[in-house]
Design an enzyme around this catalytic site. Structure first.
Site, PDB file in Angstrom:
ATOM      1  N   GLU A 450      74.623  27.640  46.949  1.00  0.00           N
ATOM      2  CA  GLU A 450      74.570  26.509  46.329  1.00  0.00           C
ATOM      3  C   GLU A 450      75.853  25.678  46.235  1.00  0.00           C
ATOM      4  O   GLU A 450      76.244  24.553  47.064  1.00  0.00           O
ATOM      5  CB  GLU A 450      73.476  26.753  44.984  1.00  0.00           C
ATOM      6  CG  GLU A 450      72.840  25.820  44.368  1.00  0.00           C
ATOM      7  CD  GLU A 450      71.623  25.797  43.382  1.00  0.00           C
ATOM      8  OE1 GLU A 450      70.740  27.051  43.708  1.00  0.00           O
ATOM      9  OE2 GLU A 450      71.025  24.844  42.876  1.00  0.00           O
ATOM     10  N   GLU A 723      73.940  30.734  33.410  1.00  0.00           N
ATOM     11  CA  GLU A 723      73.198  29.745  34.215  1.00  0.00           C
ATOM     12  C   GLU A 723      72.270  29.646  32.641  1.00  0.00           C
ATOM     13  O   GLU A 723      72.000  28.502  32.520  1.00  0.00           O
ATOM     14  CB  GLU A 723      72.705  29.879  34.958  1.00  0.00           C
ATOM     15  CG  GLU A 723      71.442  29.374  36.203  1.00  0.00           C
ATOM     16  CD  GLU A 723      71.139  29.087  37.537  1.00  0.00           C
ATOM     17  OE1 GLU A 723      71.869  30.679  37.603  1.00  0.00           O
ATOM     18  OE2 GLU A 723      70.762  28.107  37.369  1.00  0.00           O
TER      19      GLU A 723
HETATM   20  C1  BGC Z   1      70.638  24.540  39.762  1.00  0.00           C
HETATM   21  C2  BGC Z   1      70.735  23.747  37.926  1.00  0.00           C
HETATM   22  C3  BGC Z   1      70.328  22.675  38.433  1.00  0.00           C
HETATM   23  C4  BGC Z   1      68.914  22.762  38.883  1.00  0.00           C
HETATM   24  C5  BGC Z   1      68.686  21.687  38.743  1.00  0.00           C
HETATM   25  C6  BGC Z   1      69.470  24.811  39.988  1.00  0.00           C
HETATM   26  O1  BGC Z   1      69.739  25.882  41.276  1.00  0.00           O
HETATM   27  O2  BGC Z   1      71.957  25.641  40.325  1.00  0.00           O
HETATM   28  O3  BGC Z   1      71.846  24.338  37.718  1.00  0.00           O
HETATM   29  O4  BGC Z   1      70.174  21.513  37.704  1.00  0.00           O
HETATM   30  O5  BGC Z   1      68.830  23.757  40.064  1.00  0.00           O
HETATM   31  O6  BGC Z   1      67.546  21.780  38.024  1.00  0.00           O
END
Ligand code: BGC
Length: 932
Positions: A450, A723
């Site tokens: 990501e 997270e």
């Molecule tokens: C990310 C987040 C991002 C989100 C969207 C995720 O996969 O890691 O931090 O804001 O997707 O809601």
């Protein structure tokens, strides 16, 4: 006649001097005045510019400004270097600052004779990384040499076998279709008379490597390419130029594979790699931009703390800190296997690397035939890791391994310390997460497949970011990409640069980054030009959102991330928050409309200011009509809903505000002082409690160590911000959700509250020209301090409590004033620059136990009693812990404390164990102390 010391810290735009390669023909100037006599006020400044061999010219300006003031002379021309010094005056001139300089890069596309070249037959998508090679013969007498370079892909340049510069993963990541950064390197010391060989290794990087969880490669194109122009000036004034063109050659390197997610594979066998010609590509050079912020560099090297053998027999290394970068091995003297392999992970599970959270990112570096090589490390990739597994190195020792930390090399500008070890550790974790995720763009995470510029994440973290680091240039660049990638209808991609074409474009809290981030940067740096350049983007987003809301002013329905990662959402459904996403959406529209109105006013656009202020009012009224009861309940009766309504002033009456604040505090109590907010509510909930008179509850929430809370991960050994509140479950297993990073800064946004409220150092005017010093002291801490290098210079606040007194120390930089709320004193005082100190009675009241007419709420608020009640209830088997006990009591908080025991039981009909009743009665009985 107050005098001042010589100005220091001269800056050009957001670059410290000396500044090489600015893209601004008229770079704005800033400086600090490190010291001045009491009463000094700058009335004028003088800038001296020295151009070439000409005589210096002085420009005198009657002004009190010292931050981002206009360039006084003629604009810079490409490549021009101008010497600059500054002095300031109240009645008398200060000494001159030390001289520094600014040098322009190539300001126009026509300055480039170089053409973008790409290897023709080699360097393909699955082929080894290519090296492009050119030669330049120069005579004796080199005076200066510059390399201007950029790439499709990432580049590492070498001149005559020496590495050029210290940038990592240059040219970095921008929305390449709109903006491609080039770098200016001073290579004077690397050039020699005779033949000079410039060789540039190209990696896939963001341009052609994997990007995004859909596994895509070659997002921007499938050919790596280089644009490079080496200009060598000799004593006679001749400029000798080597520019990429069709005459360059390419050959394969030993880097047989490289990818940011998957890692790098390097074959060190002496082989004659394929070579071939290059093609000149058609390319728009008007996309080229000079950097607004610092480059990515190696910012630290961390030693390994432990090497051991895992249950499966793997050799594992612990660096003691979750970092971003790569592993460096110095094992040249060892009898290495044919292949050395390094794998990475942030955490361990069952004693082995836990790689599931990386999803499809292989995060593996390998070296073939490395025997005898002094240093093994990659240069075209990075990983997020605390642990590594190394194979192929017999007898690996901790001293053989280091973690090389990389990131955008931002100047650290903010510090926070306090007497609570866990809280101070949380703050360290926030700093490490910022370091790891500020890697050319502000990313969500640095380890899995990501690592994208998620708008929502930086939106909530921007205030913290701007305190901890000089983030202005870095965010300016990212905001330029946001604006460039914004859709014609004003909608904003969820990630910037936009590499997820199917992702939502109008998600509240995410798309609002278009407004909230420039606003925060302006507040923290005073950069009004940034607001001006972002203004069309800010306005376009609000227009779009207002269109989605329609006439009634309510933005409802449609896709929303909402209060993403609410701790009560199940692991596989991060959307399932307690707060209705429509509430989140309308609140954001009201907020963004208001800030666009305020920005318009600052920019002098009065008609627009009135129009957006009216929109903000209309939406605020709609919010109140639809979601707020007359008594002050807010849909969805959740902490995030109250936090939004309170902090963003969406509640019309004082009575509603008071009731909403009380309800929020009760919800926090009812959750056993555990966090109940996701990405949206978390940055606001502490301010909401504080502003509504519930500082004590705020401190209880902050000091919680049970899950979910800010400190729980710290007690689990976290060295970065997770997270999820429970990225690692309390039993030490990794959260089963498919999205589980251990290095995500969003929930660390609370650090801004630590700075502003615990230490009490906040901006009261743009760029901290006015400071607000207002520490709100809680019982848990005996001292706290914060220090920030504001655009004007160092400001700090520190306080400590001992023996019934509180000492407050404040340092105010020259050029600013501070409004100081001394704890316990009724009126604030305004002070000028310098160091100030106050000694006052300790404002934290001594614990006087429970009041005689205590309510259930009072029992929860009295920590020692409450802790004992929970222990008793757990021992009696009626609850499994604090959260459940508090949850049972939530409907009874206003009842007399005597009702507590009955309410603690599992149900009205189940009898409360007598032993529990007598223990709790004992706890609630008034103390025998006759003094009370
Ligand atoms: C990310 C987040 C991002 C989100 C969207 C995720 O996969 O890691 O931090 O804001 O997707 O809601």
């Amino acid at each position: 006649m107050p005098g001042a010391a010589a100005p220091t810290d001269l800056r050009f735009e957001h670059h410290p001097g000396p500044a090489l390669g600015t893209g601004h023909a008229r770079p704005r100037l800033s400086w600090c005045v490190p010291e001045a006599e009491e009463g000094f006020r700058q009335r004028a400044y003088e800038v001296e510019l020295t151009r070439g061999t000409g005589a210096p010219r002085r420009f005198r300006v009657e002004s009190a400004d010292q931050v981002l003031v206009g360039w006084p002379g003629a604009p810079l021309v490409s490549r021009e270097r101008v010497g600059v010094r500054v002095r300031v005056r109240d009645d008398e001139w200060s000494p001159w600052s030390d001289p520094t300089w600014v040098e322009a890069g190539l300001l126009s596309a026509t300055d480039w004779t170089a053409r973008l070249v790409s290897p023709r037959a080699i360097g393909g998508l699955d082929a080894p990384a290519p090296i492009l090679r050119g030669e330049l013969t120069v005579p004796d007498g080199v005076v200066s040499a510059r390399l201007y370079a950029t790439a499709h892909g990432v580049y590492v340049a070498g001149l005559n076998g020496e590495r050029v510069g210290d940038h990592v993963l240059a040219p970095g990541w921008t929305g390449y279709e709109h903006r491609l950064r080039y770098q200016t390197h001073d290579v004077t010391d690397l050039v020699r008379p005779g033949v000079n060989v410039l060789e540039v290794l190209l990696g896939n990087g963001w341009y052609r490597g994997r990007l995004g969880f859909d596994g895509g490669r070659a997002t921007y194109g499938d050919r790596l390419a280089l644009l490079a122009q080496l200009e060598v000036t000799t004593v006679d004034g001749t400029v000798h130029v080597l520019a990429t063109d069709g005459s360059w050659t390419a050959y394969e390197s030993g880097v047989v594979a490289d990818d940011l997610y998957d890692g790098q594979r390097t074959d060190l066998r002496p082989t004659s790699w394929a070579a071939g010609p290059v093609d000149v590509l058609d390319s728009r050079l008007d996309r080229l931009v000079a950097p607004d912020g610092p480059p990515v560099r190696v910012t630290a090297v961390v030693p390994a703390v432990l090497v051991w053998t895992s249950p499966s027999g793997a050799t594992l290394v612990d660096f003691g800190q979750n970092v971003v970068g790569w592993v460096r091995l110095e094992v040249g003297d060892r009898d290495l296997a044919d292949e050395v392999v390094v794998r990475h992970a942030e955490v361990l599970e069952d004693g082995e690397l836990a790689v599931r959270p990386l999803r499809s990112a292989r995060a593996t570096d390998s070296y073939v035939a490395a025997r005898g090589r002094a240093v093994l490390e990659p240069s075209l990739t990075f990983h997020g890791f605390r642990y590594a597994e190394v194979t192929g190195v017999p007898g690996l020792r901790a001293e053989d391994v280091r973690a090389v930390v990389i990131g955008t090399d931002l100047r650290r500008t903010g510090w926070f310390e306090c007497s609570d070890y866990l809280l101070a550790h949380l703050h360290d974790n926030v700093v490490w997460s910022a370091r790891g995720n500020f890697l050319d763009v502000p990313t969500d995470c640095p380890q899995r497949d990501e690592r994208l510029g998620w708008t929502g994440d930086i939106q909530v973290f921007a205030p913290t970011a701007c305190f901890l680091f000089d983030s202005a240039g870095f965010l300016t660049s990212w905001l330029a990409d946001l604006a460039a990638g914004q859709h014609d209808d004003g909608s904003v991609p969820s990630v910037v640069p936009d590499v997820l074409p199917d992702a939502p474009r109008a998600a509240a809290g995410w798309a609002d980054a278009a407004v909230l981030v420039p606003w925060v940067v302006h507040q923290r740096t005073g950069d009004l030009a940034l607001l001006r350049s972002q203004w069309p983007s800010m306005r376009a987003w609000v227009d779009h959102a207002a269109g989605l809301a329609g006439e009634d002013g309510l933005w409802s329905g449609g896709f929303q991330f909402g209060d993403w990662l609410d701790p009560d959402a199940p692991p596989d459904d991060p959307f399932a928050a307690k707060t209705d996403p429509d509430v989140v959406a309308t609140a954001h529209l009201a907020r963004s409309a208001l800030l666009v109105a305020e920005s318009a006013a600052l920019l002098g656009a009065h008609e627009a200011a009135a129009r957006y202020a009216a929109l903000a009012t209309r939406v605020r009224e709609a919010f109140a009509r639809e979601y707020v009861t007359a008594a002050g309940r807010v849909l969805s009766d959740s902490p995030t809903a109250y936090a939004l309504a309170l902090v963003w002033d969406l509640l019309p009456t004082a009575k509603q505000r008071a009731r909403a604040g009380d309800r929020l505090a009760d919800l926090v109590r009812g959750a056993g002082f555990r966090i109940g907010t996701g990405f949206i509510g978390t940055p606001l909930v502490m301010d909401a409690l504080t502003a509504s008179g519930h500082l004590d509850v705020a401190y209880r929430l902050l000091s919680q160590t049970g899950a979910p809370s800010w400190l729980h991960p710290v007690t689990m050994g976290a060295t970065t911000v997770w997270e999820r509140w429970d990225s690692m479950l309390p039993d030490g297993r990794v959260n089963p959700g498919e999205m589980t990073s251990f290095n995500h800064y969003a929930l660390g946004a609370v650090a801004d509250w630590l700075h502003r409220t615990v230490a009490g150092l906040a901006p009261a005017g743009p760029g901290y020209r006015e400071l607000l010093v207002r520490p709100l002291i809680g019982p848990d801490l005996t001292w706290a301090s914060a220090r920030h290098l504001t655009p004007y210079g160092a400001a700090s606040v520190s306080w400590s409590r001992a023996d019934g007194t509180l000492v407050l120390g404040v340092v105010v930089p020259v050029g600013t004033t501070a409004t100081v709320h001394v704890p316990g004193r009724p009126d604030p005082v305004v002070v000028g620059h310098g160091a100030h100190e106050w000694t006052v009675p300790d404002p934290v009241a001594a614990d006087r136990g429970l009041p005689a007419d205590a309510t259930v709420r009072d029992v929860l608020d009295h920590r020692p009693t409450w802790t004992a009640v929970v222990e008793a209830a757990v021992a009696a088997g009626v609850v499994d812990g604090e959260a459940r006990a508090a949850g049972r009591l939530l409907p009874h908080l206003g009842a007399p404390a005597s009702a507590l025991v009955a309410a603690l039981g599992p149900g009205a009909l189940a009898p409360v164990p007598t032993e529990l009743r007598s223990r709790v009665d004992g706890l609630l009985a008034p103390p025998v102390d006759a003094d009370r």
